[in-house]
Design an enzyme around this catalytic site. Sequence first.
Site, PDB file in Angstrom:
ATOM      1  N   HIS A 273       0.811  -1.175   0.065  1.00  0.00           N
ATOM      2  CA  HIS A 273      -0.070   0.139   0.080  1.00  0.00           C
ATOM      3  C   HIS A 273       0.711   1.161  -0.028  1.00  0.00           C
ATOM      4  O   HIS A 273       0.671   2.012   0.846  1.00  0.00           O
ATOM      5  CB  HIS A 273      -0.905   0.089   1.246  1.00  0.00           C
ATOM      6  CG  HIS A 273      -1.735  -1.111   1.426  1.00  0.00           C
ATOM      7  ND1 HIS A 273      -2.389  -1.759   0.588  1.00  0.00           N
ATOM      8  CD2 HIS A 273      -1.625  -1.649   2.760  1.00  0.00           C
ATOM      9  CE1 HIS A 273      -3.146  -2.894   1.152  1.00  0.00           C
ATOM     10  NE2 HIS A 273      -2.644  -2.861   2.425  1.00  0.00           N
ATOM     11  N   ASP A 324      -4.563  -9.478   0.203  1.00  0.00           N
ATOM     12  CA  ASP A 324      -4.901  -8.663   1.416  1.00  0.00           C
ATOM     13  C   ASP A 324      -5.967  -9.157   2.160  1.00  0.00           C
ATOM     14  O   ASP A 324      -5.992 -10.079   3.043  1.00  0.00           O
ATOM     15  CB  ASP A 324      -4.713  -7.188   1.043  1.00  0.00           C
ATOM     16  CG  ASP A 324      -4.748  -6.299   2.237  1.00  0.00           C
ATOM     17  OD1 ASP A 324      -4.669  -6.856   3.379  1.00  0.00           O
ATOM     18  OD2 ASP A 324      -4.787  -5.053   2.378  1.00  0.00           O
TER      19      ASP A 324
HETATM   20  C1  NGQ Z   1      -4.124  -5.246   8.705  1.00  0.00           C
HETATM   21  N1  NGQ Z   1      -4.948  -4.054   6.841  1.00  0.00           N
HETATM   22  O1  NGQ Z   1      -2.988  -5.246   9.224  1.00  0.00           O
HETATM   23  O2  NGQ Z   1      -4.770  -5.941   8.362  1.00  0.00           O
HETATM   24  C2  NGQ Z   1      -4.489  -3.873   8.074  1.00  0.00           C
HETATM   25  C3  NGQ Z   1      -5.400  -3.081   8.934  1.00  0.00           C
HETATM   26  C4  NGQ Z   1      -3.926  -1.180  10.015  1.00  0.00           C
HETATM   27  C5  NGQ Z   1      -4.739  -3.233   5.888  1.00  0.00           C
HETATM   28  N2  NGQ Z   1      -3.949  -2.270   5.872  1.00  0.00           N
HETATM   29  C6  NGQ Z   1      -4.785  -2.438  10.209  1.00  0.00           C
HETATM   30  N3  NGQ Z   1      -5.364  -3.299   4.390  1.00  0.00           N
HETATM   31  O3  NGQ Z   1      -3.194  -1.101   9.069  1.00  0.00           O
HETATM   32  O4  NGQ Z   1      -3.490  -0.934  11.196  1.00  0.00           O
HETATM   33 ZN    ZN Z   2      -2.041  -5.721   4.923  1.00  0.00          ZN
END
Ligand code: NGQ
Ligand code: ZN
Length: 467
Positions: A273, A324
């Site tokens: 990302h 993801d």
């Molecule tokens: C995650 N997911 O770690 O699953 C993250 C969300 C975060 C994405 N960034 C949690 N898509 O980034 O703090």
């Molecule tokens: Zn992630």
Amino acid sequence: MPDLFADNALLPEGWSRDVRIAVTGDGVIARVQAGAESAGAERLPGIALPGMANLHSHAFQRAMAGLAERGGGAHDSFWSWREVMYGFVARLTPDDLSGIAAQLYVEMLKAGYTAVGEFHYLHRDPAGRAYADGTEMSERIVAAAGRAGIGLTLLPVLYLAGGFDGAPPSAAQRRFVTGVEELLRLVEQLRVRHAANADFRVGIAPHSLRAVPPAALAACLDGLAALDGDAPIHIHVAEQEAEVEACRRARHARPVEWLLAHAPVDRRWCLVHATHMTAEETRALAQSSAVAGLCPSTEANLGDGLFPLAGYLEAGGRFGIGSDSQVSVSPVEELRWLEYGQRLTERRRAVAAGGAAMSTGAILYGAALAGGAQALGRPLGALAPGKRADIVVLDAAHPALAGRDGDAVLDSYLFAGNLSPLRDVMVGGRWVIRDGHHADEEAIAQAYRETAARLARGAPEAARREP
Ligand code: NGQ
Ligand code: ZN
């Protein structure tokens, strides 16, 4: 095993006819010859492509995909989705993780992913206590990948803080926490225990600049270098504009800018990302040789924003794709939407082709193969000697491919319709999907249905909406 024979195969040098592939007993491609004889070989039932790497997965999120789609007011965002996810994760047991991951990995294979990078942060129990065996949850992932038969790069996550201010993790985040020492011990244990498994590799994943203070990042990188100087390093970097702002306030730089200035970012790295970058950051990331980990379906689902693909590719940047949050488990959909997002904003066509008279499908599929292999740190992504025998076979007789040849096969595979011509999948020399089916799919799906139903009954989203 007998040699394989494909009438039509995508080799590094291009589309080739009458291709004979010799594979060693431990699943490595030993020889590839075009214009060969087929005598004594096993004939592949269609067009052979290298299997795709899925460089970014949070397996447990498969069971909540679709459960966070109800509007809750004007402020639905990545951050409110994250609260739903935290509520979901709080109740997951090790058995739940096993069942969800097995189902997900079978789905990945059926979609043409032959290897996955699991960005794994569910280290502790729901109360934030270490399990009696610190490798408990990691081993569930390793076992699920083995059962499904998908290649795995496990990326145990370093998670220490609740935000850029270094605040302690919230109650929900306590399951994710590991100290640097604990993480390095986990990496070492997994490396030793599974050293003989050629379809497995361990790297690390500092979760994000939000969750990892600078000193811990440096310590963890030093420790990893002592264990494995080539190990993959993945990080979530610049997904949300609020995250970019918080980084500027705390560290006086944007996240990608900060990381490139303070960490030895090179070909071992995968920046997941890297959505929000200036033109300068975009060029600098491209020049670092790191891979940009793009997850277009999740990035769309979470309202992140669009990666600056055109400028990045112009500067020679490398990328791979990931599923993801598992709202979509399909290389076709990731690559299609990667290109479509660009077309919609730039209002032109064939953006990934960059103006050259080249096939968009061939460029996207080829780049994601190379970037995915690099990010997973395994010999993948090409039908060539020394690579794993990870092969997907498209049904040449499928209507989606009627009258298609050469790169038009990839253009039609990626951009025409929704009925998949994908038929057989081999990982490390073993057939895991035959004629669209996995040998263990019924038992795995049955267990998954029970787990998913139980988890959905207590889903935080449903609970939140009840009066
Ligand atoms: C995650 N997911 O770690 O699953 C993250 C969300 C975060 C994405 N960034 C949690 N898509 O980034 O703090
Ligand atoms: Zn992630």
